[in-house]
Design an enzyme around this catalytic site. Structure first.
Site, short mmCIF file in Angstrom:
data_model
loop_
_atom_site.label_atom_id
_atom_site.label_comp_id
_atom_site.label_asym_id
_atom_site.label_seq_id
_atom_site.Cartn_x
_atom_site.Cartn_y
_atom_site.Cartn_z
N ARG A 1 49.98 -63.70 4.51
CA ARG A 1 49.95 -62.97 5.78
C ARG A 1 49.08 -63.70 6.79
O ARG A 1 49.38 -63.72 7.98
CB ARG A 1 49.45 -61.54 5.56
CG ARG A 1 50.52 -60.62 4.96
CD ARG A 1 49.91 -59.28 4.54
NE ARG A 1 49.07 -59.44 3.36
CZ ARG A 1 47.88 -58.90 3.21
NH1 ARG A 1 47.37 -58.15 4.16
NH2 ARG A 1 47.17 -59.12 2.11
N HIS B 1 44.80 -54.67 -3.81
CA HIS B 1 45.33 -55.76 -2.98
C HIS B 1 46.74 -55.40 -2.51
O HIS B 1 47.56 -54.97 -3.32
CB HIS B 1 45.36 -57.06 -3.78
CG HIS B 1 45.54 -58.29 -2.92
ND1 HIS B 1 46.72 -58.58 -2.27
CD2 HIS B 1 44.67 -59.29 -2.60
CE1 HIS B 1 46.57 -59.71 -1.59
NE2 HIS B 1 45.34 -60.16 -1.77
#
Lengths: 252, 659
Positions: B273, B257
């Site tokens: 994000r 990740h």
């Protein structure tokens, strides 16, 4: 809420910490509770998760404790840190003195050392209080979902954030005296389902579950729960509100 | 010997296991669920950002449907996934979200009217339609063409897990907590349950069942730097491997990740994000657009993680005393958004970093996050190698994710596969194959073998320390079997791990204690974890190509010609120090979406000889059916609905479609 961090002075030698841990192994009938001291060097950003694992890896592999997410979201690691219920995984040693005392949460069944059986108690409470959405109709999985006001969804989530860590019970004066008291965790769940329009139960139904001294009328309003909740749930308001609603229901 | 009977034994109390157990229970089967920890503490609770399902309610989700979700998933997988499974999944995901809504998950909802969001670093005003007001909304996530990720602030997994767990309590399904399945009861052909250790008192019992389902999640704890919970040690997959007949597939496909906080490894959601957060380097420069002009921060996780590591290698990392990292900047989202939609992130930053993410940047670096591989199953979740054994969720290689999973697809997979596999388990139990025909002699034999394993470790008094060997394994995996892989490092890793496996046969414990001694528990798990680590690293060494999250510096191209296939690792002889690897093809002739460019990342794949002809067939079918209903076109290309239980086959309603 912890917002102040004690920043170590740059270049200062790391502290020696002494963790005084209440040990007990109920699996051994001869075992009596005692405090054992473990020394270790503090590292930058050290949490009790890191410290306890280091002790187990290097000093005493038999030490029992519970961690799962180690990120403050699963509720496994609540214990008494210097006498106060807290999530150990997100407790930074730098916020404490160089002597830290750790003990298992009171009230719950002891598994060993710092490990207690909160899961068993929470399941029992869920069964007793029927903490699930009570619905009569089956869901049509192919159809559009039922609408909900965005603000209501957020309000439900606010109460749904409880992680069943047990801090509220461990810090509850009422629970120390009444072993069947459902505690803030139980009452908050009722408040959560009561708020949820998908749950078809009425106040009369909720009264059957919490309208007595083991429920909302047992609370002595010492509100240790509210001060100690790691998720900062609005327990004080919820219990007070629920008590009023249940009192009205009881007078009917 | 205690023997406990049920129709169905589910090993694992996370979302997948609970949902599968519920599905079987609702069909009248008697179910027992085993869980290492109270089920609400499972790692499912750590899923923050959301669950993908193509509801298309939000403005930026308009035009979304199963077809778009399917294509995103296949591209995300770098064509490694099973496309029929991806179709089953994308078809059922909207049903799963809606079922969860009815069970109480407080999904965030569409609010009609104008709102300001951050897109590509700039504020943009969106006007949500009045039609959609109050329906489930969605946020943007990586590798998707639509805003499809349904969410509950950033506590989605928590809310889902609590709702599903509450339903199992409502259905009266017993969950035996603090229990670990230590061996399957089987005769090499049929699985009859498991030998189970009580983690409170250390006692073993036999759980005998018509059907056994492994749903124990991933194995991130093979790595030093991982976002996974400490219970994610892969023991469920390991006991399947230990049967000698059940293969683990694509174990080398490990996801890293992009945004784990550095150095603690705790996840901060991709939702950061998705909601507009940016990645910055030591100079404060937003570097992702330089590498990925189209998807930028929201390319798939494998691509973003790789670009980040490359950027650090190019000297652009920031540093603190623990090493190099990059910055995640969510300050531009504003305190109000962070307080409502990213509150777990806020808490994590406060408690573990001592920063306010509304004002300061978050230090991040990629860390191990997810295991695409696992117990190889068919489309119904039946494990290969043993009848009566099933698997679902992260523990399984159902194969929805191929070589890279999209964010939001795993927490969705837990419930979707739970619905499908639980139903298949009920079918199996009701069929003649489901009858229980186990002998007590076999149960006793499996029980005694497990007992002997524990006493052998406890009584051996060897020279090695389990916790030291474990740390060495984790360091090796992170350093040499990580994001960027190379033949030399992988060879070294395989050698080190084999050596550790041999040394792990000479463990010495520091003492004997009553109850489930944590030292004995760790020592027992160590060999299992080392075998899994060898499946990962040896599989990675043999796979001389780059696909999805498996990136080989020495073989940087995706090589469909030679490697469009699934790795199957098995361990037929306990004395082996390496897994036996076999391969099965991923069949191009049946693909609805033949291999191509993903739309992000490298564009230099070595083509398979059959790709062009299959593409021509697909194009011809589409041309012949031009103007037809999209479901009819899909059915002509690759039928999948027959694989679903009947109650999950219907078309999904959306605003303007079947509503």
């Amino acid at each position: 809420m912890i917002t102040l961090f004690r920043k170590p002075k740059p270049g200062a030698a790391p502290r020696r910490l002494t963790l005084h841990i209440l040990r007990c192994n109920p699996a051994d009938p001869a075992s009596k509770p005692y405090l054992q001291a473990f020394e270790l060097e503090e590292a930058e950003g050290m949490t009790l998760f890191i410290a306890l694992n280091e002790i187990r890896a290097t000093q005493d592999p038999s030490l029992q404790f519970d961690f799962v997410c180690r990120a403050g979201i699963c509720g496994s690691c609540a214990m008494l840190v210097d006498g106060r219920p807290a999530l150990a995984c997100r407790t930074l040693t730098r916020d404490y003195g160089s002597d830290i005392t750790l003990a298992p949460l009171p009230f719950f069944e002891l598994i060993g050392d710092l490990s207690v059986n909160t899961g068993k108690w929470m399941r029992g409470t869920a069964e007793r209080l029927q903490t699930w959405i009570a619905q009569s109709e089956a869901v049509d999985l192919d159809a559009l979902e039922a609408r909900m006001e965005p603000a209501l969804a957020e309000a439900i989530y606010e109460l749904d954030r409880c992680i069943e860590c047990g801090c509220c019970i461990a810090g509850c004066g009422t629970a120390q005296m009444k072993e069947n008291f459902v505690g803030a965790v139980g009452l908050n769940k009722i408040a959560r389902f009561r708020l949820d329009p998908r749950d078809t139960r009425s106040d009369a139904d909720f009264y059957e579950l919490i309208g007595d001294d083991d429920g909302v009328f047992g609370c002595m309003s010492l509100l240790g729960c509210h001060d100690l909740c790691p998720k900062e749930l609005p327990l004080q308001t919820q219990i007070a509100f629920l008590r009023r609603k249940m009192a009205v229901e009881g007078w009917r | 010997m205690d023997i406990i009977h049920s129709d169905v034994l589910v090993i694992g109390g996370g979302l997948a296991g609970l949902r599968a157990g519920l599905a079987a229970k609702k069909r009248g089967q008697q179910v027992i669920i085993l869980s290492l920890v109270p089920p609400k503490r499972s790692h499912s609770a750590a899923a923050q950002g959301g669950m993908q399902a193509s509801l298309a309610n939000a403005l930026k989700g308009a035009g979304d449907n199963e077809d778009v979700h399917f294509e995103d998933t296949v591209r995300g997988s770098d064509w490694g996934c099973d496309q029929e499974v991806a179709r089953m999944f994308t078809h059922v995901a909207p049903k799963a979200v809606r079922e969860l809504a009815a069970w109480g998950v407080p999904w965030n909802r569409v609010e009609a009217g104008e709102r300001t969001v951050i897109i590509d670093g700039k504020p943009v005003t969106l006007e949500e339609s009045a039609d959609a007001h109050g329906l489930i909304t969605a946020r943007d996530f990586g590798g998707t063409r639509k805003w499809r990720t349904c969410y509950v602030a950033d506590g989605t997994g928590h809310a889902m897990l609590y709702a599903v767990s509450d339903q199992t309590v409502a259905e009266g399904i017993p969950v035996h907590e603090r229990r670990e399945a230590v061996a399957l009861i089987h005769n090499g052909e049929r699985c009859h349950g498991a030998i189970v250790r009580n983690l409170i008192d250390g006692k073993l019992s036999a759980y005998v069942a018509k059907a056994t389902c492994i749903a124990t999640g991933g194995f991130g704890r093979l790595y030093q730097a991982t976002t996974n919970a400490v219970i994610n040690e892969g023991i469920g997959a390991a006991i399947a491997l230990d049967s000698g007949v059940v293969p683990l597939a694509n174990m080398e496909a490990i996801q890293f990740h992009p945004t784990a906080i550095f150095p603690a490894g705790i996840l901060v959601t991709e939702g950061c994000r998705g909601d507009g957060g940016l990645l910055r380097d030591v100079d404060g420069h937003r570097f992702m657009p330089d590498y990925e002009p189209e998807k930028k921060e929201l390319a798939s996780r494998d691509v973003v993680s790789r670009r980040m590591e490359a950027h650090i290698k190019a000297g652009k990392g920031a540093s603190n005393r623990f090493g190099q990292h990059l910055w995640l900047d969510i300050t531009l989202l504003g305190a109000d958004h962070i307080n409502h939609k990213l509150r777990e992130v806020k808490e994590i930053c406060q408690y573990f970093l001592g920063i306010d993410p509304a004002k300061q940047w978050i230090p991040v670096r990629p860390a191990q996050h997810y295991s695409m591989g696992g117990i190889r199953t068919d489309a119904h979740g039946a494990a290969r190698g043993l009848k009566g054994l099933f698997a679902c969720g992260e523990a399984a290689c159902w194969d929805l994710h191929g070589f890279n999973r999209l964010g939001g697809n795993s927490v969705a997979e837990t419930v979707v596969s739970g619905m499908i596999v639980g139903s298949a388990i009920a079918d199996f139990c009701a069929s003649p194959d489901g009858e229980l025909t186990v002998s007590t002699a076999l149960i006793r034999q499996c029980f005694e073998r497990a007992q002997a394993e524990f006493s052998a470790i406890a009584n051996h008094h060897g020279q090695e320390s389990a916790s030291l060997l474990l740390r060495e394994m984790q360091a090796t995996m992170t350093a040499q079997v990580g994001i960027v892989r190379h033949g030399e490092a992988l060879t070294a890793a395989v050698n080190t791990l084999q050596d550790l496996l041999l040394r792990s046969r000479d463990l010495g414990l520091s003492g004997r204690r009553g109850g489930a001694d944590p030292e004995l528990t760790l020592a027992w798990r160590l060999q299992k974890m080392l075998r899994l680590a060898l499946c990962v690293s040896y599989g990675a060494l043999q796979r001389t190509e780059s696909r999805g999250a498996h990136f080989r510096e020495d073989y940087p191209q995706r090589n469909d010609a030679d490697w469009l296939k699934r790795t199957l690792a098995s361990w037929p002889d306990a004395g082996q120090t390496l897994p036996t690897l076999n391969y099965e093809p991923v069949d191009i002739a049946r693909m609805e979406l033949p291999p191509g460019w993903r739309g992000y990342g490298r564009r230099d794949a070595i083509e398979h000889p059959l790709t062009a002809s299959r593409q021509a067939e697909v194009d011809a079918t589409r041309a012949a059916l031009a103007g037809s209903d999209r479901h009819a076109v899909q059915a002509a290309l690759m039928p999948f609905r027959h694989l679903l239980p009947a109650h999950l086959r219907g078309n999904n309603a959306r605003l303007g479609e079947n509503a």
